[in-house]
Design a protein around this motif. Sequence first.
Motif, PDB file in Angstrom:
ATOM      1  N   ALA A 143       0.724  -1.572  -0.162  1.00 30.51           N
ATOM      2  CA  ALA A 143      -0.003   0.127  -0.407  1.00 30.51           C
ATOM      3  C   ALA A 143       1.204   1.116   0.741  1.00 30.51           C
ATOM      4  O   ALA A 143       2.220   1.293   0.485  1.00 30.51           O
ATOM      5  CB  ALA A 143      -1.181  -0.180   1.152  1.00 30.51           C
ATOM      6  N   GLU A 144       0.231   2.158  -0.235  1.00 29.41           N
ATOM      7  CA  GLU A 144       1.230   3.528  -0.451  1.00 29.41           C
ATOM      8  C   GLU A 144       1.124   3.985   0.740  1.00 29.41           C
ATOM      9  O   GLU A 144       0.357   3.732   1.937  1.00 29.41           O
ATOM     10  CB  GLU A 144       0.620   4.633  -1.535  1.00 29.41           C
ATOM     11  CG  GLU A 144       0.120   4.398  -2.463  1.00 29.41           C
ATOM     12  CD  GLU A 144      -0.523   5.605  -3.885  1.00 29.41           C
ATOM     13  OE1 GLU A 144      -1.104   6.900  -2.788  1.00 29.41           O
ATOM     14  OE2 GLU A 144      -1.407   4.362  -4.476  1.00 29.41           O
ATOM     15  N   GLN A 145       1.942   4.990   1.264  1.00 32.15           N
ATOM     16  CA  GLN A 145       2.715   5.218   2.890  1.00 32.15           C
ATOM     17  C   GLN A 145       1.877   6.348   2.630  1.00 32.15           C
ATOM     18  O   GLN A 145       1.427   7.386   2.069  1.00 32.15           O
ATOM     19  CB  GLN A 145       3.984   5.763   2.551  1.00 32.15           C
ATOM     20  CG  GLN A 145       4.427   6.645   3.787  1.00 32.15           C
ATOM     21  CD  GLN A 145       5.817   6.661   3.669  1.00 32.15           C
ATOM     22  OE1 GLN A 145       6.824   6.433   3.679  1.00 32.15           O
ATOM     23  NE2 GLN A 145       6.193   8.515   3.926  1.00 32.15           N
ATOM     24  N   GLY A 146       1.174   6.602   4.339  1.00 32.03           N
ATOM     25  CA  GLY A 146       0.381   8.030   4.775  1.00 32.03           C
ATOM     26  C   GLY A 146       0.534   8.829   5.744  1.00 32.03           C
ATOM     27  O   GLY A 146       1.909   8.289   6.264  1.00 32.03           O
ATOM     28  N   ASP A 147       0.794   9.733   5.425  1.00 27.52           N
ATOM     29  CA  ASP A 147       1.444  11.270   6.297  1.00 27.52           C
ATOM     30  C   ASP A 147       0.244  11.702   7.165  1.00 27.52           C
ATOM     31  O   ASP A 147      -0.537  12.283   6.212  1.00 27.52           O
ATOM     32  CB  ASP A 147       2.443  12.001   5.899  1.00 27.52           C
ATOM     33  CG  ASP A 147       3.637  11.182   4.944  1.00 27.52           C
ATOM     34  OD1 ASP A 147       3.501  10.575   3.706  1.00 27.52           O
ATOM     35  OD2 ASP A 147       4.161  10.880   5.128  1.00 27.52           O
ATOM     36  N   ALA A 148       0.999  12.416   8.244  1.00 27.47           N
ATOM     37  CA  ALA A 148      -0.756  13.244   8.186  1.00 27.47           C
ATOM     38  C   ALA A 148       0.865  13.932   9.653  1.00 27.47           C
ATOM     39  O   ALA A 148       2.189  13.822  10.215  1.00 27.47           O
ATOM     40  CB  ALA A 148      -1.575  12.723   9.871  1.00 27.47           C
ATOM     41  N   SER A 149       0.403  15.126   9.992  1.00 35.04           N
ATOM     42  CA  SER A 149       1.668  16.330  10.838  1.00 35.04           C
ATOM     43  C   SER A 149       0.562  16.764  12.369  1.00 35.04           C
ATOM     44  O   SER A 149      -0.651  16.851  11.501  1.00 35.04           O
ATOM     45  CB  SER A 149       1.838  17.313   9.742  1.00 35.04           C
ATOM     46  OG  SER A 149       2.721  17.966  10.636  1.00 35.04           O
ATOM     47  N   PHE A 150       1.095  17.081  13.211  1.00 36.74           N
ATOM     48  CA  PHE A 150       0.610  17.655  14.197  1.00 36.74           C
ATOM     49  C   PHE A 150       1.496  18.421  14.637  1.00 36.74           C
ATOM     50  O   PHE A 150       2.620  18.759  14.560  1.00 36.74           O
ATOM     51  CB  PHE A 150      -0.134  17.125  15.822  1.00 36.74           C
ATOM     52  CG  PHE A 150      -0.850  15.506  15.076  1.00 36.74           C
ATOM     53  CD1 PHE A 150      -2.426  16.418  15.886  1.00 36.74           C
ATOM     54  CD2 PHE A 150      -0.101  14.929  14.750  1.00 36.74           C
ATOM     55  CE1 PHE A 150      -3.184  14.522  15.081  1.00 36.74           C
ATOM     56  CE2 PHE A 150      -1.499  13.907  14.530  1.00 36.74           C
ATOM     57  CZ  PHE A 150      -2.613  14.058  15.038  1.00 36.74           C
TER      58      PHE A 150
END
Length: 698
Positions: free
Chosen positions: A118-125
């Motif tokens: 699967a493709e890599q997922g990213d999120a930011s805080f």
Amino acid sequence: MSVFNNVEFRRTFFGLLLIFIIRECEASVKPSGPSLVKALVGTNLTLGITYTVTEPLVSWWKDSFSIATRTVGNGVPPKIAPQYEDVLVLNEDGSLSFISVTLEHSGIYNVTLVKVGAEQGDASFTLIVYDKIEGVSLHAWPNNAVEGSGNFTLYYTTLKGEAEEVQWFLNGKELQDGPHYSMSGKNLSIIQPNRKDTGSYNVTLQNPFSFGTSERNITVLYGPDQPALDVSPTKDFFVVGESLSLSCGARGEPLPSVSWAFMGQAVPGSQPGTLNITNAQTNQSGDYTCLLKNAKSGAQLNISVTVDIYESPAGGPACSVHAVDGSSALRYRCWWPGGTPEAQLSFPDLSTGSTAFGELNVTVDDPQSLDGKEVSCLIRHPVHQSQCNITARKTAGFLPSVSATVNENGRLVASIRCLAEAVPNATVTWARSGQNVSSLSGHEISDDTTWLHIVNFNISTAGLHTYKCTAVNPLGSQSRETKLSGPAISDVSLFPNEEGTVITLTWEVPPTAIVTGFDIQMKGPDLSDPSTNKTVSHSARAKEGYGTIQVKGGSSRSADISGLDPKLRYLFRVVPIAGRRAGEPSEDVAAGPGGGLSGPAIAGIAAGIPCGLLVLLILCLVFPCVFYHKKRKREARYPVSPVSRAVEKAVTTMTLPHLLLTGGLKMPPDYSLHQSPSAGRSGPLPFEVAPVRMATTV
């Protein structure tokens, strides 16, 4: 039914399977809450995430540094960076928790999800940790703000906590960043401060968990401004023995100090700001200097004034012109006595060679060319040059004025005044119908000859005599004639207020009428007293005719009348009085509803309308009856068969009552019922009395 259910089941199953496959191929991740997280020092918090794949590898990073890693769902404990082991917890669902967060934990946190296939997922805080704001104080640099100097800066410090929002205020008004006020970080800079920047400065600090403020008063030093040096009293020079004071001052912060010097030497014992000189002498003439200094800024200015002290004539110059007794010549006079030296005087318009000191008199034997010409007297003095002007004029156009009084003996006194503008003053002579009044009894002339008083004036003979006044001075004469008349009103007007409750009555009097007073008369309903809300009753004669409601003096030309009812109509007039005699009243003026019939007349017409309608109705009913009976009378002269008579009666019986009853009246009796029908009778039937009986019935 089962077939349908199987088809639906398969569709649902494959749909869910497709969704699962798609989600497994897209390793998307996003915060389960806000991506910007604000926290108070010492509290616990969690950066939660949601994702669409199963058992991903979750990695948390801070400022490109890996701080925690875990594969969700495999039961293997997470890996935490050593420096974060006491603070961070990587939960089984991949969320990151902080225990007792500190200020150092503020920063940007990134999370990545990796799933094989699967493709890599990213999120930011973004995490911002705040401490409570405490100990706010304001400081200034440099210590003093000086007007026109370089920048002046205010800055704040705190013992604890940082601000998320900073606001600056001057005297309660928020300041905005711009060319005069510059705000950067913890600083407020005032560019080129001025005196308007003096006041109370306040800084307000705020973060999501606390609030702090501090205040400081700043005074901008300035001055001394351009000083003002005043000499009191304000004069070009001072006379020996006079007192004067010199006052000096300028605006500044702090108030500038003042010192004095005379002719370059310090004046001892002078009060700050004021220098008093009493009993001035000529040796005190000279230059006085005022020195002003700002004690804090060191700025200083000085200003000087020259004071001249002389002995000069008292008062001021004066001019006059008089008639020479017993001749038509004029004497011009100019004087200003005293002083050292005496003032030199001259009349260059009259004589180029005539001069004198202190006082000058010049006589002109033929003054006709000087009528209306301004003649100047020039005054020359070492410290004063001036002039005074005088203009001789012949008698100008004038109109006699007439007045009247009643003296202490109750006699009517008529007065005529002839005041002509002339320089020198004109002498007035009086005549009545060509005869000098000095030989007539009952005539008195005032000391200045401008008034003629006629004692015990007779109104009945007012128009029989013509009075003539002649005003004379050396430049000419004029005469005016006056014929007195009895009391009269030339014009009268009425002006109501907007509500119609108050009117102002004005009137004019002919210029030659003898009047000592006025009676204000009214006709109409009672007036009310506005101060007591009570009705002011008048006599029955006043309501039906005119009655006096006010009495005014001879100089009055108006009267205010209040207490009117705007729905009612009033009539007013003015009666002039001369002594005990009344003149013709003025024309009537009305207040209230517009003209037309009076109230009683309108009421009478209203009451008569029903009676008139009733009379018209009776006439409309009586005339058809009379016409009907006359017609029968004519027809009865000829033989009529019993059948015809019966038919006629039937018609009469059906028609006549209908006509009468429509008017609300009773049907008159049919007298033909009392007569026996006779075929051969042609004489008149007894209808002659029918109209009388019908009228009586109605």
